[in-house]
Design an enzyme around this catalytic site. Structure first.
Site, short mmCIF file in Angstrom:
data_model
loop_
_atom_site.label_atom_id
_atom_site.label_comp_id
_atom_site.label_asym_id
_atom_site.label_seq_id
_atom_site.Cartn_x
_atom_site.Cartn_y
_atom_site.Cartn_z
N ASP A 106 34.98 10.89 27.52
CA ASP A 106 35.40 12.03 28.33
C ASP A 106 35.91 11.64 29.71
OD1 ASP A 106 34.75 14.17 26.53
OD2 ASP A 106 32.67 13.56 26.79
N HIS A 147 25.95 7.33 27.18
CA HIS A 147 26.12 7.71 25.79
C HIS A 147 24.84 7.41 25.03
CE1 HIS A 147 27.91 8.10 21.81
NE2 HIS A 147 28.85 8.80 22.42
N HIS A 149 27.99 17.27 25.81
CA HIS A 149 28.81 16.79 24.68
C HIS A 149 30.28 16.92 25.09
CE1 HIS A 149 29.89 15.80 20.66
NE2 HIS A 149 29.53 16.89 20.01
N1 COA Z 1 24.93 9.45 35.28
C1 COA Z 1 23.82 8.92 35.87
N2 COA Z 1 22.74 8.54 35.17
C2 COA Z 1 22.76 8.71 33.84
C3 COA Z 1 23.88 9.23 33.17
C4 COA Z 1 24.98 9.62 33.95
N3 COA Z 1 26.06 10.16 33.38
N4 COA Z 1 23.62 9.28 31.85
C5 COA Z 1 22.38 8.80 31.69
N5 COA Z 1 21.85 8.45 32.89
C6 COA Z 1 20.52 7.91 33.14
C7 COA Z 1 19.48 9.03 33.13
O1 COA Z 1 19.32 9.61 34.41
C8 COA Z 1 18.26 8.29 32.66
O2 COA Z 1 17.77 7.55 33.75
P1 COA Z 1 16.19 7.25 33.92
O3 COA Z 1 15.83 6.38 32.75
O4 COA Z 1 16.10 6.58 35.23
O5 COA Z 1 15.51 8.59 33.87
C9 COA Z 1 18.82 7.29 31.65
O6 COA Z 1 20.16 7.07 32.05
C10 COA Z 1 18.80 7.80 30.22
O7 COA Z 1 19.47 9.07 30.21
P2 COA Z 1 19.28 10.16 29.05
O8 COA Z 1 19.94 11.41 29.50
O9 COA Z 1 17.85 10.25 28.64
O10 COA Z 1 20.02 9.45 27.87
P3 COA Z 1 20.65 10.16 26.63
O11 COA Z 1 20.74 9.17 25.56
O12 COA Z 1 19.97 11.45 26.31
O13 COA Z 1 22.07 10.52 27.29
C11 COA Z 1 24.04 11.64 27.52
C12 COA Z 1 23.24 10.64 26.70
C13 COA Z 1 25.49 11.57 27.07
C14 COA Z 1 23.48 13.05 27.25
C15 COA Z 1 23.92 11.32 29.04
O14 COA Z 1 24.37 10.01 29.29
C16 COA Z 1 24.67 12.32 29.89
O15 COA Z 1 24.15 13.42 30.15
N6 COA Z 1 25.90 11.98 30.36
C17 COA Z 1 26.71 12.86 31.15
C18 COA Z 1 27.39 13.90 30.27
C19 COA Z 1 28.47 13.30 29.40
O16 COA Z 1 29.33 12.57 29.88
N7 COA Z 1 28.46 13.67 28.11
C20 COA Z 1 29.48 13.24 27.16
C21 COA Z 1 28.97 12.25 26.17
S1 COA Z 1 30.25 11.66 25.12
#
Ligand code: COA
Length: 380
Positions: A319, A265, A226
């Site tokens: 971010d 996201h 987050h």
């Molecule tokens: N870098 C690389 N791959 C990413 C990614 C990233 N930052 N964010 C998501 N993905 C990929 C995952 O590996 C997954 O791939 P797969 O389908 O091959 O397994 C797919 O996208 C879905 O990811 P998931 O984590 O299940 O989606 P989510 O809806 O839970 O994710 C976040 C949302 C924000 C938690 C996730 O994008 C993330 O962890 N981002 C990095 C942290 C971040 O920047 N957070 C701030 C958010 S405002």
């Protein structure tokens, strides 16, 4: 044994669950739209101030000039901390994570509020103003104390952005820098029912108080999935050995299935409109402050990510470019997430007050998968 959860739907991340109605922020994740109370985020970033945006979020309309004046003065009258809190701030270990410091100090504000348990819209708004107003004072002065400097008390002549910068650096901030921070505060002020706002609502939904709700939110915002992502972005940029090393770095991470901080996201599958705005911002601030290399590195990461995973809807989020922006402003990396909190106080309080108008205790269920009828026996 009958299982009451058998007919319920499992929704582990609450991706498919609507927990109520809200008039605060509208997000169209497919088109990359964000509005606060119907006003496009770009217009607010261009025209509004953080104080005015906070009024908007709390009252569902923009204030007239007199109302804005009165609201701003109410905030400014609460910038300073009770003496006991200054003592407490001085007594905290200098190596404490600033988000924990903020969480502790917001909880402490409750101890100094005789009306903490008064439950009314007016009382909750007063508590929210105290938290909103005290946050810049707490963050800036904790940073000063850990740098071995004296505290600087806030001035009631300053906007919140000016006040934060003046206390942090003990000098009058430049107009452009103060405005840049003000815009960052507007962009981060609200974002639907994200994890920390949900935490606020779970707490306030028990008819607890605003201080408890916002301390829950601060703890939730801290996580790297987050608000903590902005710090991770900066540490990632610092760990890469220049522009030429970027391609290998990003491809390496992706091939190991490691996430790249600042991308992706839960709601946006198009580009986060806040990221678009912050990108322009990051470029001009980085140029002015000789941090252009950092901006170029960020842009190259974005290009490679776009070519590799853009089609999956993974784009820069709020971010990603806020990291370069804050770093170029000269802020310590571990102050990035506290700054996010300083802004998001507005949204947390808006949703908490809205929830109290039509509250229902939030109490989901989980599907029990453990054993039944196990005999109680402790091995000797
Ligand atoms: N870098 C690389 N791959 C990413 C990614 C990233 N930052 N964010 C998501 N993905 C990929 C995952 O590996 C997954 O791939 P797969 O389908 O091959 O397994 C797919 O996208 C879905 O990811 P998931 O984590 O299940 O989606 P989510 O809806 O839970 O994710 C976040 C949302 C924000 C938690 C996730 O994008 C993330 O962890 N981002 C990095 C942290 C971040 O920047 N957070 C701030 C958010 S405002």
């Amino acid at each position: 044994m009958a299982d009451a959860t058998a007919t319920m739907t499992m929704d582990k991340g609450l991706d498919h669950t609507i927990i109520g109605e809200s008039t605060k922020s509208f997000i169209d994740g497919q088109k990359g739209v964000l509005e606060y109370v119907g006003i496009d985020i770009d217009s607010l970033a261009r025209e509004s101030t953080f104080e005015e945006t906070t009024f908007l979020l709390w009252n569902d309309r923009l204030p007239d000039a007199d109302e804005l004046d009165a609201f701003t003065n109410r905030i400014r009258s609460q910038y300073d901390l009770p003496d006991g809190m200054w003592d407490a701030l001085r007594g905290l270990p200098h190596d404490a994570p600033p988000m924990h410091v903020l969480q502790t100090m917001v909880a402490m504000l409750a101890a100094y509020d005789a009306d903490c348990d008064v439950q009314s819209r007016e009382a909750e708004e007063s508590k929210a103003i105290r938290i909103l107003a005290a946050t810049p004072t707490i963050i800036a002065n904790f940073d000063r104390l850990r740098r071995g400097l004296d505290i600087v008390r806030p001035s009631a002549d300053d906007t919140m952005a000016e006040s934060f910068l003046r206390m942090l650096n003990d000098e009058t901030p430049g107009t452009a820098t103060a405005r840049a921070l003000d815009v960052c505060l507007i962009l981060h002020a609200d974002h639907g029912i994200n994890a920390s706002t949900f935490a606020t609502m779970v707490a306030i939904g028990t008819e607890s108080d605003m201080y408890s709700a916002i301390t829950a939110a601060i703890g939730t915002l801290r996580g790297p999935l987050h608000g903590g992502a902005n710090e991770r972005v900066m540490r990632m940029l610092q760990g890469i050995d220049g522009l030429d090393a970027i391609e290998d770095f990003v491809l390496g991470r992706l091939s190991r299935k490691e996430k790249v901080p600042g991308f992706g996201h839960r709601v946006y599958k198009a580009i986060d409109p806040r990221a678009t705005y912050l990108k322009t911002f990051a470029e001009s601030i980085a140029t002015e402050t000789s941090n252009l290399e950092l901006f170029k590195m960020s842009r190259k990461i974005e290009e490679i990510m776009e070519s590799q995973v853009g089609a999956k809807g993974i784009h820069p989020n709020v971010d990603f470019y806020s990291a370069t922006t804050y770093f170029s402003m000269g802020l310590a990396i571990d102050l990035f997430t506290p700054l996010f909190a300083m802004s998001r106080n507005a949204g947390w309080a808006a949703h908490a007050m809205e929830r109290l108008e039509d509250n229902r205790l939030i109490r989901p269920r989980c599907q029990y998968t453990g054993p039944h009828g196990v005999e109680y026996r402790v091995d000797a």
